[in-house]
Scaffold this motif. Structure first.
Motif, PDB file in Angstrom:
ATOM      1  N   VAL A  99      10.450  10.141  -5.001  1.00  0.00           N
ATOM      2  CA  VAL A  99       9.377   9.183  -4.766  1.00  0.00           C
ATOM      3  C   VAL A  99       9.663   7.873  -5.490  1.00  0.00           C
ATOM      4  N   ALA A 100      10.224   7.950  -6.693  1.00  0.00           N
ATOM      5  CA  ALA A 100      10.559   6.739  -7.431  1.00  0.00           C
ATOM      6  C   ALA A 100      11.576   5.903  -6.653  1.00  0.00           C
ATOM      7  N   GLY A 101      12.576   6.572  -6.064  1.00  0.00           N
ATOM      8  CA  GLY A 101      13.547   5.856  -5.255  1.00  0.00           C
ATOM      9  C   GLY A 101      12.922   5.242  -4.017  1.00  0.00           C
ATOM     10  N   PHE A 102      12.020   5.999  -3.376  1.00  0.00           N
ATOM     11  CA  PHE A 102      11.327   5.489  -2.192  1.00  0.00           C
ATOM     12  C   PHE A 102      10.477   4.263  -2.536  1.00  0.00           C
ATOM     13  N   ARG A 103       9.766   4.333  -3.650  1.00  0.00           N
ATOM     14  CA  ARG A 103       8.909   3.217  -4.062  1.00  0.00           C
ATOM     15  C   ARG A 103       9.732   1.954  -4.292  1.00  0.00           C
ATOM     16  N   TYR A 104      10.849   2.107  -4.962  1.00  0.00           N
ATOM     17  CA  TYR A 104      11.683   0.953  -5.260  1.00  0.00           C
ATOM     18  C   TYR A 104      12.167   0.289  -3.966  1.00  0.00           C
ATOM     19  N   ALA A 105      12.586   1.110  -3.009  1.00  0.00           N
ATOM     20  CA  ALA A 105      13.049   0.570  -1.726  1.00  0.00           C
ATOM     21  C   ALA A 105      11.923  -0.159  -1.007  1.00  0.00           C
ATOM     22  N   TRP A 118      -4.303   6.824   2.776  1.00  0.00           N
ATOM     23  CA  TRP A 118      -3.796   5.544   2.289  1.00  0.00           C
ATOM     24  C   TRP A 118      -2.567   5.118   3.095  1.00  0.00           C
ATOM     25  N   ILE A 119      -1.743   6.090   3.445  1.00  0.00           N
ATOM     26  CA  ILE A 119      -0.556   5.815   4.250  1.00  0.00           C
ATOM     27  C   ILE A 119      -0.954   5.316   5.632  1.00  0.00           C
ATOM     28  N   LEU A 120      -1.960   5.921   6.242  1.00  0.00           N
ATOM     29  CA  LEU A 120      -2.410   5.525   7.577  1.00  0.00           C
ATOM     30  C   LEU A 120      -2.898   4.077   7.585  1.00  0.00           C
ATOM     31  N   VAL A 121      -3.636   3.701   6.547  1.00  0.00           N
ATOM     32  CA  VAL A 121      -4.119   2.316   6.455  1.00  0.00           C
ATOM     33  C   VAL A 121      -2.943   1.354   6.331  1.00  0.00           C
ATOM     34  N   ALA A 154       0.837  -1.211   0.000  1.00  0.00           N
ATOM     35  CA  ALA A 154       0.000   0.000   0.000  1.00  0.00           C
ATOM     36  C   ALA A 154       0.866   1.252   0.000  1.00  0.00           C
ATOM     37  N   LEU A 155       1.969   1.219   0.748  1.00  0.00           N
ATOM     38  CA  LEU A 155       2.851   2.387   0.783  1.00  0.00           C
ATOM     39  C   LEU A 155       3.659   2.525  -0.500  1.00  0.00           C
ATOM     40  N   ALA A 156       3.924   1.409  -1.184  1.00  0.00           N
ATOM     41  CA  ALA A 156       4.782   1.423  -2.364  1.00  0.00           C
ATOM     42  C   ALA A 156       4.145   2.096  -3.566  1.00  0.00           C
ATOM     43  N   ILE A 157       2.837   2.384  -3.498  1.00  0.00           N
ATOM     44  CA  ILE A 157       2.184   3.083  -4.606  1.00  0.00           C
ATOM     45  C   ILE A 157       1.999   4.554  -4.265  1.00  0.00           C
ATOM     46  N   LEU A 158       2.941   5.077  -3.449  1.00  0.00           N
ATOM     47  CA  LEU A 158       2.863   6.465  -3.003  1.00  0.00           C
ATOM     48  C   LEU A 158       2.798   7.433  -4.176  1.00  0.00           C
ATOM     49  N   PRO A 159       1.821   8.319  -4.179  1.00  0.00           N
ATOM     50  CA  PRO A 159       1.840   9.411  -5.158  1.00  0.00           C
ATOM     51  C   PRO A 159       2.747  10.531  -4.656  1.00  0.00           C
ATOM     52  N   ALA A 160       2.936  11.544  -5.456  1.00  0.00           N
ATOM     53  CA  ALA A 160       3.815  12.643  -5.048  1.00  0.00           C
ATOM     54  C   ALA A 160       3.257  13.389  -3.845  1.00  0.00           C
ATOM     55  N   THR A 161       1.932  13.558  -3.768  1.00  0.00           N
ATOM     56  CA  THR A 161       1.322  14.263  -2.635  1.00  0.00           C
ATOM     57  C   THR A 161      -0.069  13.703  -2.380  1.00  0.00           C
TER      58      THR A 161
END
Length: 455
Positions: free
Chosen positions: A423-429, A342-345, A330-337
């Motif tokens: 964000v792309a780097g964060f998603r990959y991690a 979604w993050i809380l869930v 759920a966190l890995a599909i983070l949008p820019a803002t």
């Protein structure tokens, strides 16, 4: 009193995590170097934990407990006035060393202060619950202190807790020694295993910077670990008896613990940077966001035993690991803002799943171990936890930095990266964290089967 000491140690980890972005700006940490604020603490804590337990057995648990508390408080005071990144990293390492004295002394004092059976089990239950409560308190208090005062107070807060506990300890706790008064300290073993871990973390944190420095560090880590194995085989008083570690159930449980804690710390590290760097959250808002994770973790800690009794340890362990993986997806599909709900869930699911798995791993890592080796089993579990934290922070920071750097125009500093690249780097991690959690769940099935076979 003993829980207060454990609370302080748990508080220190999470309270510092929330303040990382502010610390990075004021002390001019690079993005790649920031993870050392966490890793320096974790590697000295994990590396010297077993040695700290042996010293407390030999020279008096209460005495070492008090010495560790005073040292932790004083180092925290100096860390709060650090003037640059090098000073803070060195002082965080000193904090970890003090914590490595306090933690095993506190646990052994607890088990020797309460008779085996229901009374000790209740005491251990409360002691374990303090970990989750300390984490929740740390993320919230870290946000408040950083916002209202400044980041230095996340270290100053340890001073009254540590010194107050040290002053009261002689009145509330009786002195206790181990039975093996002739046991000697395995200093070479502690030095080599700690050096191996430090070299490994350094290799992971510099692998994206080019050159062959990371490879040299990796080789040094392997050589030091081989030396540690030789020392332990020949030492009459080994830091970690290899016969105990070689037990398949114990070894598998600690392997899962490294993966479980490492992925969780990586998630927390990446999410802190995302919330403050991309969403523009204040430290207080970040702390309140993490409180959701902490709250579900506390619930899981209270319920995991009953859930395991009904569903079995395999279902509880694997289910917890897969819940952590699902929450991370759920966190890995983070949008820019604009992704806060979604993050809380996702964080709520991660918190419940993570602690559910931690409870079963803790049971597995101490089951089937003779009473006279329970302290060693507990020390190994705490050591694998700290090693996982150190490696997780380094590995996931390196992944995020590497991916982000690869998306930037040549010559662009990482600190000036656009939000989309970050964000792309964060998603990959985070995707890698999902994979790690799934791998741990597969190993978890093997662990519970081994326990059943042993039974």
């Amino acid at each position: 009193m003993l829980c207060l000491a454990e609370f302080m140690i748990a508080l220190d980890f999470s309270i510092t995590n929330v303040a990382l972005p502010v610390i990075q700006t004021e002390l001019q940490f690079t993005t790649a170097g920031l993870q050392w604020v966490i890793s320096a603490y974790a590697i000295t804590f994990g590396g010297f934990l077993m040695l700290g337990g042996r010293i407390s057995d030999l020279y008096g648990r209460r005495r070492l407990f008090i010495i560790g508390l005073v040292a932790f408080a004083l180092v925290s005071l100096v860390a709060g006035i650090a003037q640059d990144d090098v000073q803070l990293v060195l002082l965080r390492g000193a904090q970890g060393l003090a914590a490595a004295v306090v933690a095993p002394a506190a646990l052994s004092l607890l088990t020797t202060s309460f008779p085996e059976g229901p009374e000790r089990n209740r005491a251990l239950g409360v002691y374990g619950a303090v970990l989750s409560f300390g984490f929740v308190s740390g993320v919230v208090l870290g946000g408040i202190l950083t916002d209202v005062l400044n980041w230095r107070w996340v270290f100053f807060v340890n001073v009254p807790i540590g010194l107050g506990a040290a002053l009261l300890a002689p009145k509330l706790i009786k002195e206790s020694h181990g039975l093996e008064s002739n046991r000697k300290l395995d200093v070479p073993g502690a030095v080599t295993i700690t050096g191996s871990v430090i070299s490994m973390v350094y290799a992971l944190s510099t692998i994206t910077q080019g050159g062959f420095g990371w490879l040299v560090s990796l080789v040094v880590s392997i050589v030091l670990f081989a030396a540690f194995l030789v020392i332990e085989q020949r030492s009459p008083h080994p830091l970690i008896p290899l016969k105990v570690v070689a037990q398949r159930v114990l070894l598998t449980a600690n392997l899962i613990n490294v993966l479980l804690i490492g992925s969780f710390v990586g998630i927390a590290y990446i999410l802190t940077l995302y919330l403050q760097g991309i969403e523009g959250f204040t430290p207080l808002q970040t702390g309140l966001t993490f409180a959701v994770l902490g709250a579900t973790a506390v619930v899981a800690g209270m319920a995991a035993g009953k859930v395991s009794g009904k569903l079995g340890s395999t279902a509880t362990l694997v289910g917890g690991l897969l819940m952590q993986a699902v929450g991370t997806v759920a966190l890995a599909i983070l949008p820019a803002t604009g992704a806060i709900w979604w993050i809380l869930v996702g964080m709520a699911v991660i918190g419940f799943g993570h602690v559910s798995a931690v409870v079963i791993v803790s049971i597995s890592a101490t089951s089937g171990v003779p009473d006279h080796q329970q302290g060693l089993a507990g020390g190994l579990l705490n050591t694998s936890q700290q090693l996982g934290a150190a490696l997780g922070a380094a590995a996931f920071a390196a992944i995020a930095v590497g991916v982000t750097g690869g998306l930037l125009a040549e010559g662009t500093p990482l600190e000036q990266a656009d939000p989309a690249s970050l964000v792309a780097g964060f998603r990959y991690a985070l995707i890698v964290a999902v994979v790690v959690s799934v791998v741990a769940s597969v190993i978890g099935v093997t662990l519970t089967r081994k326990r059943a076979a042993a039974a």
